[in-house]
Design a protein around this motif. Structure first.
Motif, PDB file in Angstrom:
ATOM      1  N   GLY A  88       0.440  -1.256   0.485  1.00  0.00           N
ATOM      2  CA  GLY A  88      -0.661   0.092  -0.222  1.00  0.00           C
ATOM      3  C   GLY A  88       0.496   1.709   0.082  1.00  0.00           C
ATOM      4  N   HIS A  89       1.930   1.349   0.673  1.00  0.00           N
ATOM      5  CA  HIS A  89       2.625   1.916   0.745  1.00  0.00           C
ATOM      6  C   HIS A  89       3.785   2.501  -0.130  1.00  0.00           C
ATOM      7  CE1 HIS A  89       4.801   5.754   2.507  1.00  0.00           C
ATOM      8  NE2 HIS A  89       6.276   5.493   2.670  1.00  0.00           N
ATOM      9  N   LEU A  90       3.894   1.617  -1.105  1.00  0.00           N
ATOM     10  CA  LEU A  90       4.837   1.545  -2.232  1.00  0.00           C
ATOM     11  C   LEU A  90       4.057   2.164  -3.584  1.00  0.00           C
ATOM     12  CD1 LEU A  90       7.418   0.843  -4.774  1.00  0.00           C
ATOM     13  CD2 LEU A  90       5.908  -1.602  -4.300  1.00  0.00           C
ATOM     14  N   VAL A  91       1.866   1.736  -3.304  1.00  0.00           N
ATOM     15  CA  VAL A  91       1.374   2.354  -4.520  1.00  0.00           C
ATOM     16  C   VAL A  91       1.165   3.973  -4.239  1.00  0.00           C
ATOM     17  CG1 VAL A  91      -1.285   2.656  -4.783  1.00  0.00           C
ATOM     18  CG2 VAL A  91      -0.088   0.653  -4.612  1.00  0.00           C
ATOM     19  N   VAL A  92       1.385   4.326  -2.787  1.00  0.00           N
ATOM     20  CA  VAL A  92       1.190   5.862  -2.393  1.00  0.00           C
ATOM     21  C   VAL A  92       2.938   6.488  -3.074  1.00  0.00           C
ATOM     22  CG1 VAL A  92       1.838   7.672  -0.793  1.00  0.00           C
ATOM     23  CG2 VAL A  92      -0.214   5.597  -0.514  1.00  0.00           C
ATOM     24  N   MET A  93       4.027   5.611  -2.552  1.00  0.00           N
ATOM     25  CA  MET A  93       5.180   6.344  -3.157  1.00  0.00           C
ATOM     26  C   MET A  93       5.108   6.688  -4.685  1.00  0.00           C
ATOM     27  SD  MET A  93       7.702   4.357  -0.882  1.00  0.00           S
ATOM     28  CE  MET A  93       9.349   4.146  -2.314  1.00  0.00           C
ATOM     29  N   LEU A  94       4.386   5.896  -5.364  1.00  0.00           N
ATOM     30  CA  LEU A  94       4.959   5.906  -6.964  1.00  0.00           C
ATOM     31  C   LEU A  94       3.589   6.513  -7.647  1.00  0.00           C
ATOM     32  CD1 LEU A  94       3.854   2.251  -8.135  1.00  0.00           C
ATOM     33  CD2 LEU A  94       6.069   3.549  -8.505  1.00  0.00           C
ATOM     34  N   TYR A  95       2.238   7.092  -7.240  1.00  0.00           N
ATOM     35  CA  TYR A  95       1.436   9.044  -7.022  1.00  0.00           C
ATOM     36  C   TYR A  95       2.274   9.679  -6.588  1.00  0.00           C
ATOM     37  CZ  TYR A  95      -3.275   5.506  -7.222  1.00  0.00           C
ATOM     38  OH  TYR A  95      -3.473   4.693  -7.711  1.00  0.00           O
ATOM     39  N   ASP A  96       3.327   9.426  -5.242  1.00  0.00           N
ATOM     40  CA  ASP A  96       3.463  10.272  -5.111  1.00  0.00           C
ATOM     41  C   ASP A  96       4.664  11.293  -6.082  1.00  0.00           C
ATOM     42  OD1 ASP A  96       2.208  11.353  -2.512  1.00  0.00           O
ATOM     43  OD2 ASP A  96       3.994   9.751  -1.835  1.00  0.00           O
ATOM     44  N   GLY A  97       5.593  10.531  -6.324  1.00  0.00           N
ATOM     45  CA  GLY A  97       6.217  11.000  -7.657  1.00  0.00           C
ATOM     46  C   GLY A  97       5.871  11.081  -9.065  1.00  0.00           C
ATOM     47  N   ALA A  98       4.737  10.277  -9.817  1.00  0.00           N
ATOM     48  CA  ALA A  98       4.240  11.018 -10.439  1.00  0.00           C
ATOM     49  C   ALA A  98       3.964  12.174 -10.208  1.00  0.00           C
ATOM     50  CB  ALA A  98       2.466  10.640 -10.944  1.00  0.00           C
ATOM     51  N   ILE A  99       3.278  12.549  -9.224  1.00  0.00           N
ATOM     52  CA  ILE A  99       2.972  14.068  -8.853  1.00  0.00           C
ATOM     53  C   ILE A  99       3.141  15.147  -8.977  1.00  0.00           C
ATOM     54  CG2 ILE A  99       1.774  15.691  -6.708  1.00  0.00           C
ATOM     55  CD1 ILE A  99      -0.555  13.538  -6.368  1.00  0.00           C
ATOM     56  N   THR A 100       5.057  14.416  -8.727  1.00  0.00           N
ATOM     57  CA  THR A 100       5.943  15.403  -8.540  1.00  0.00           C
ATOM     58  C   THR A 100       6.895  15.685  -9.974  1.00  0.00           C
ATOM     59  OG1 THR A 100       6.835  14.375  -6.340  1.00  0.00           O
ATOM     60  CG2 THR A 100       8.700  15.517  -8.156  1.00  0.00           C
ATOM     61  N   PHE A 101       6.322  14.795 -10.618  1.00  0.00           N
ATOM     62  CA  PHE A 101       6.722  14.733 -11.823  1.00  0.00           C
ATOM     63  C   PHE A 101       6.022  15.577 -12.400  1.00  0.00           C
ATOM     64  CE2 PHE A 101       8.838   9.999 -11.761  1.00  0.00           C
ATOM     65  CZ  PHE A 101      10.306  11.095 -12.359  1.00  0.00           C
TER      66      PHE A 101
END
Length: 136
Positions: free
Chosen positions: A19-32
């Motif tokens: 679950g946290h890994l999915v949150v990290m992926l969303y964070d990365g996409a949003i940051t980009f």
């Protein structure tokens, strides 16, 4: 320094919950995408394209990880929304349209919030298989 940062990220990815890994992926996409908006404003076309491509890669990874059999209608709806987000980002990339990027950021932010809440539930806190393998 770059090697140390990569090693840290690798450790973080292999020892976190799914679950946290999915949150990290969303964070990365949003940051980009936030960075891409700045590059659109600066008229740095090449860097904007790279950043949007990186966000598209993350969205493709999220979409590819969906399990339609287990996820049912939720997985099918997420797939449709990921396709929509990808389409909007491709259009934003061509048209240099910050509003389209903001639209996708809004959608991904909503998903991020939902997955963050879900991952706080103790039932979803099991360590990933990779972490169990490395713990031996």
């Amino acid at each position: 320094m770059h090697k140390a940062a990569n090693a840290y990220m690798q450790t973080q990815v292999t020892t976190t919950t799914p679950g946290h890994l999915v949150v990290m992926l969303y964070d990365g996409a949003i940051t980009f995408l936030e960075q891409a908006k700045g590059e659109i404003e600066a008229k740095n076309f090449a860097k904007k394209g790279i950043l949007i491509s990186q966000a598209l890669d993350i969205i493709a990874e999220l979409d590819g990880s969906l399990n339609a059999d287990k996820g049912g209608e939720i997985a099918r709806n997420l797939h449709k929304l990921y396709v929509y987000c990808s389409t909007r980002l491709l259009q934003a990339n061509l048209k240099m349209d910050i509003a389209m990027v903001d639209e996708v950021i809004g959608i991904l932010s909503s998903f991020r919030s939902a997955f963050s809440e879900i991952s706080k539930n103790p039932a979803h806190q099991a360590p990933p298989r990779a972490a169990a393998y490395y713990a031996r």
